[in-house]
Design an enzyme around this catalytic site. Structure first.
Site, PDB file in Angstrom:
ATOM      1  N   ASP A 180       9.466  -0.859   7.591  1.00  0.00           N
ATOM      2  CA  ASP A 180       8.053  -0.507   7.659  1.00  0.00           C
ATOM      3  C   ASP A 180       7.795   0.891   7.108  1.00  0.00           C
ATOM      4  OD1 ASP A 180       5.315  -1.088   8.865  1.00  0.00           O
ATOM      5  OD2 ASP A 180       5.823   0.783   9.898  1.00  0.00           O
ATOM      6  N   GLU A 237       8.462  -2.008   2.749  1.00  0.00           N
ATOM      7  CA  GLU A 237       7.020  -1.887   2.577  1.00  0.00           C
ATOM      8  C   GLU A 237       6.772  -0.618   1.770  1.00  0.00           C
ATOM      9  OE1 GLU A 237       2.995  -1.961   5.307  1.00  0.00           O
ATOM     10  OE2 GLU A 237       4.641  -0.654   5.897  1.00  0.00           O
TER      11      GLU A 237
END
Length: 542
Positions: A180, A237
């Site tokens: 993330d 990401e």
């Protein structure tokens, strides 16, 4: 799926639906965070990296799910949040206890300036990116919520601790990570103020912490010390990474990751949420990513995720031809080179949900936006109209398994209200319907597995100037080729054969019935019609 009636989906609930995933053809399951968390940001505020949140189950439940996936030949990828923790994580609790704490430098602390934050950066979730801690009189940096303090990746102890976390899960048997906010790990040295020509005092700060030089050094080290020691998947990401920079991140034998989630096609919508899909822009963005990594790296393909409202509410048509727009958009992205990702409910053609009141919103960004708009004097009906289109809660409503109460998701009160369309849009009804969106996704998965050009074939764009059609060919080294032709508009569109020859017997897949000879010389595509053909290049003899 909720297994115990508390209204929250859990690991044993997912375990009970593996037959469905296997039937669909899924071979990799990606779990959003299931760690212990106060859930300020739906689990992306982690308070313990090496355990399971009690609402989701136990480590024994996790191990059982993992073992059952592996027994079926499937893999499990977990979301690992390494840019920040929860403010309730023991590391942060110790860090804020005193300025002399051994973990003080595990986070980013600074003195304020005349009662104001250390700089003028705005949080991604709105408001100042700094919060003052009364106990020590300093401010800590949080690029997201105030309950998500950023870790200090310049500190080698932090990097080592996070590598240990990854290795702990790899030793447990997980098959990889979705990392993330990976491009935010490095902040601009000195944490300087940013230009503020409007004098707002708090300005968007992406340029100071997104893909800053040095961040790749962090990711290379993390890869080398954790997942590269295993046969593990690494998906990053990667907001702020351009197609020109992609090889540095995922280039074969060069980049630290296997795939990245690029944001360019996302921003073409978020900048203009009321505008219809502009097909030439989408074609340009996705096409350049295909070209940039062709033969050199690998793409992650997606049109939905936990951050975005539903795709047919953005780019499709939720009216009568819903199945058409859902399947046309699916065909467009699914057969490009890369690994296609399906976000839960996307395979049903789910649309945005219905919000009747601002109190319903759960998403932290939406709640902050409500406060911001109210402070600006906007009325609640104006705010509701915006969030009905943009809120992340649109994609987070529980999965509708059937037309039973609460969609068969839970026997209790769901944590977020189900989309009111669930009696008609659910798994059970679509599994019985060969013309459903779900049945079409199953065909797409099967076709992709059966046809070698759809795995390794190079991407060749065709019909380049059409403003309604997105079309391309996947051409293998042996000359075999497959054309993907999608009308992504609510209007008819035409495509004339030129360089490639196609004919009806070579039609592999379509989302509408196609009559023989309807494609002899050219295609007249109906609104949101998609077709996939086996094709060959035109020669002089043709």
């Amino acid at each position: 799926m909720d297994s115990n009636g508390d209204g929250i989906g859990d690991l044993r609930g997912i375990l009970s639906k593996l037959d469905y995933l296997e039937w669909l053809g899924v071979d990799l399951l990606w779990l959003c965070p299931v760690f212990p968390s106060p859930n300020v940001d739906n689990g992306y505020d982690v308070s313990n990296y090496c355990d399971i949140g009690p609402e989701f189950g136990t480590l024994a439940d996790f191990d059982l799910l993992l073992a059952e996936l592996h027994r079926r030949g499937m893999r499990l990828m977990i979301d690992l949040v390494i840019n920040h923790t929860s403010d309730r994580h023991p590391w942060f609790i110790e860090s804020r206890s005193t300025r002399s704490s051994p973990r003080r430098n595990w986070y980013i602390w600074r003195d304020g300036r005349d009662g104001a934050p250390p700089n003028n950066w705005e949080s991604i979730f709105l408001g100042p990116a700094w919060t003052r801690d009364d106990a020590t009189g300093q401010y800590y940096l949080h690029l997201f919520s105030a309950h998500q303090p950023d870790l200090n990746w310049d500190n080698p102890e932090v990097r080592a601790a996070l590598c240990s976390v990854a290795c702990w899960w790899l030793a447990r048997g997980v098959d990889g990570f979705r990392l993330d906010a990976i491009t935010h790990l490095k902040k601009q040295p000195g944490l300087p103020d940013l230009p503020d020509p409007d004098g707002t005092g708090c300005v968007p700060s992406y340029e100071a912490h997104m893909n800053i030089p040095g961040v790749l050094d962090f990711v290379h080290e993390f890869a080398r010390e954790s997942f590269r020691r295993h046969d593990a998947i690494a998906l990053g990401e990667a907001n702020g990474v351009s197609s020109a920079q992609a090889l540095e991140w995922v280039g074969t034998g060069r980049g630290p990751l296997d795939m990245i989630l690029q944001f360019e096609h996302w921003t073409m919508w978020s900048s203009h949420p009321h505008d219809p899909l502009h097909v030439p822009t989408l074609r340009r963005i996705l096409g350049k990513w295909q070209q940039a990594l062709q033969g050199k790296g690998w793409n992650a393909l997606y049109i939905e995720n936990t951050e975005l409202p539903r795709v047919i509410s953005r780019w499709g048509d939720v009216g009568t031809p819903r199945n058409q727009s859902a399947t046309a958009l699916a065909t467009m992205y699914f057969l490009m080179q890369g690994t296609p990702l399906i976000y839960q409910g996307q395979e049903l053609g789910m649309a945005n949900t219905t919000f009747h009141d601002l109190s319903v919103f759960n998403d932290v960004f939406s709640r902050n936006r409500i406060e911001q708009m109210r402070a600006a004097g906007q009325m609640d009906d104006e705010i509701l109209a915006e969030l009905a289109l943009t809120s992340r809660d649109n994609a987070r409503t529980p999965m509708p398994w059937s037309d039973a109460p609460q969609g068969g998701f839970t026997t209790g009160e769901p944590w977020l209200p189900l989309n009111p369309e669930y009696p008609a849009v659910n798994v059970a009804s679509q599994q019985q319907d060969p013309g459903s969106v779900l049945a079409y996704y199953r065909k797409l998965i099967r076709l992709r597995r059966q046809e070698a050009p759809l795995i390794d074939g190079r991407y060749v764009e065709i019909c380049k100037r059409n403003r309604r059609i997105y079309a391309y060919v996947r051409e293998a080294a042996d000359g075999s080729a497959i054309a993907v032709i999608c009308n992504l508009s609510p209007h008819p569109a035409s495509y004339r054969h030129r360089e490639w020859i196609l004919c009806h017997p070579d039609l592999l897949l379509s989302n509408l019935s196609v009559a023989p000879h309807d494609d002899t010389h050219s295609l007249r595509l109906r609104p949101f019609e998609a077709r996939v053909y086996r094709v060959r290049r035109r020669t002089a003899s043709d």
